[in-house]
Design a protein around this motif. Structure first.
Motif, PDB file in Angstrom:
ATOM      1  N   ARG A  98       9.975  75.051 -71.084  1.00 31.13           N
ATOM      2  CA  ARG A  98       9.434  76.406 -71.284  1.00 31.13           C
ATOM      3  C   ARG A  98      10.454  77.427 -71.765  1.00 31.13           C
ATOM      4  NH1 ARG A  98       6.708  76.797 -65.501  1.00 31.13           N
ATOM      5  NH2 ARG A  98       5.541  74.859 -65.570  1.00 31.13           N
ATOM      6  N   GLU A  99      11.723  77.180 -71.546  1.00 35.24           N
ATOM      7  CA  GLU A  99      12.753  78.180 -71.847  1.00 35.24           C
ATOM      8  C   GLU A  99      13.832  77.610 -72.770  1.00 35.24           C
ATOM      9  OE1 GLU A  99      12.657  81.272 -70.928  1.00 35.24           O
ATOM     10  OE2 GLU A  99      11.006  81.185 -69.505  1.00 35.24           O
ATOM     11  N   GLN A 100      13.429  76.870 -73.793  1.00 35.75           N
ATOM     12  CA  GLN A 100      14.419  76.178 -74.618  1.00 35.75           C
ATOM     13  C   GLN A 100      15.409  77.129 -75.283  1.00 35.75           C
ATOM     14  OE1 GLN A 100      12.699  73.198 -77.201  1.00 35.75           O
ATOM     15  NE2 GLN A 100      11.386  72.459 -75.561  1.00 35.75           N
ATOM     16  N   ASP A 101      14.920  78.240 -75.820  1.00 35.55           N
ATOM     17  CA  ASP A 101      15.844  79.186 -76.451  1.00 35.55           C
ATOM     18  C   ASP A 101      16.823  79.762 -75.430  1.00 35.55           C
ATOM     19  OD1 ASP A 101      14.827  78.815 -78.969  1.00 35.55           O
ATOM     20  OD2 ASP A 101      13.593  80.615 -78.967  1.00 35.55           O
ATOM     21  N   GLY A 102      16.320  80.070 -74.233  1.00 35.73           N
ATOM     22  CA  GLY A 102      17.189  80.595 -73.196  1.00 35.73           C
ATOM     23  C   GLY A 102      18.217  79.577 -72.731  1.00 35.73           C
ATOM     24  N   VAL A 103      17.796  78.328 -72.598  1.00 38.98           N
ATOM     25  CA  VAL A 103      18.716  77.252 -72.211  1.00 38.98           C
ATOM     26  C   VAL A 103      19.798  77.104 -73.282  1.00 38.98           C
ATOM     27  CG1 VAL A 103      18.913  74.744 -71.904  1.00 38.98           C
ATOM     28  CG2 VAL A 103      17.067  76.006 -70.767  1.00 38.98           C
TER      29      VAL A 103
END
Length: 198
Positions: A98-103
Motif C-alpha cells: 500500500r505504501e510503495q512510494d513511501g517505502v
C-alpha cells in the motif's frame, strides 16, 4: 555456519509476495546502484535484503513480528547488525503493497546519507545522459515542427533535444506519506499489540 547458507538458499527460492515487491522496489531508480543481495547469510542470521556498499539492511516483516518473543529477537538482531556498522530499516508486509512510494523514499533517504550516495548520483547521471542521447536521435521533419512519426509538437526551436522523463525508472524520489525515520515498524508494533489484546 553451513546451515545458514543452506537456509538462505531455501529462503531465496521461497520468497514471499511482499519480499518480491521489495526486491522490485530496490531495483527502481537510484536504489538499483546499491548492489542489493536478497536472503543473504550474515553472521548467524539470514537477512532479507542488504546493500553492503550503503551498509543498509532491509527487513520485511509479517504480523508475527509483533509477538513479544519475536520483537525481542528482532531487537537483538538489529543491535548486532548495528554493531557491525549497518542501519536496519523494517517495513510491515502491508507497507510493501500500500505504501510503495513511501517505502522507496524512506530507503532512498537513508541511502542518500551513506558513503554509497555517489553511486546513486552516478546512476542518475548515466540514465539522464542515455535519455538525452535517445532524444537527440528522435526523427523530426524539416517542416511544421512536428515529429515524422507520432505527430507531437517540438518542445523548442533550438538544436537541443526535448527532455523526456524516465517513465520506467524513478529518477528522483517520489513523495512519501511515511515518516522519514529509520524504522516505521517500531511505532506500529505497540498498535498491533494493543489490537491483539482486545
Amino acid at each position: 555456519m553451513r546451515w545458514v547458507k543452506r537456509r538462505a538458499k531455501e529462503l531465496r527460492a521461497e520468497m514471499t509476495p511482499h519480499e518480491k515487491i521489495m526486491w522490485r522496489l530496490l531495483h527502481q531508480g537510484e536504489l538499483a546502484a546499491l548492489n542489493w543481495r536478497k536472503q543473504s547469510p550474515f553472521g548467524a542470521y539470514v537477512i532479507d535484503f542488504v546493500s553492503h556498499p550503503a551498509r543498509l539492511v532491509i527487513e520485511v516483516d509479517g504480523a508475527q513480528h509483533s509477538d513479544a518473543d519475536i520483537v525481542e529477537t528482532d531487537a537483538e538482531r538489529t543491535a548486532w547488525l548495528t554493531q557491525q556498522g549497518y542501519r536496519v530499516l523494517r517495513f510491515w508486509n502491508f507497507e510493501t503493497v500500500r505504501e510503495q512510494d513511501g517505502v522507496w523514499r524512506t530507503i532512498y533517504d537513508a541511502a542518500a546519507h551513506t558513503n554509497a550516495a555517489p553511486r546513486m548520483a552516478r546512476w542518475r547521471d548515466r540514465r539522464l545522459r542515455e535519455v538525452t542521447e535517445q532524444n537527440a536521435h528522435l526523427p523530426l521533419d524539416g517542416g511544421g515542427g512536428r515529429a515524422a512519426a507520432g505527430g507531437g509538437a517540438r518542445a523548442g526551436d533550438g538544436d537541443e533535444p526535448p527532455e523526456a522523463s524516465l517513465s520506467s525508472q524513478r529518477a528522483s524520489p517520489p513523495q512519501s506519506s511515511l515518516r522519514p525515520d529509520s524504522s516505521p515498524i517500531e511505532g506500529e508494533r505497540g498498535a498491533c499489540r494493543e489490537e491483539s489484546e482486545k
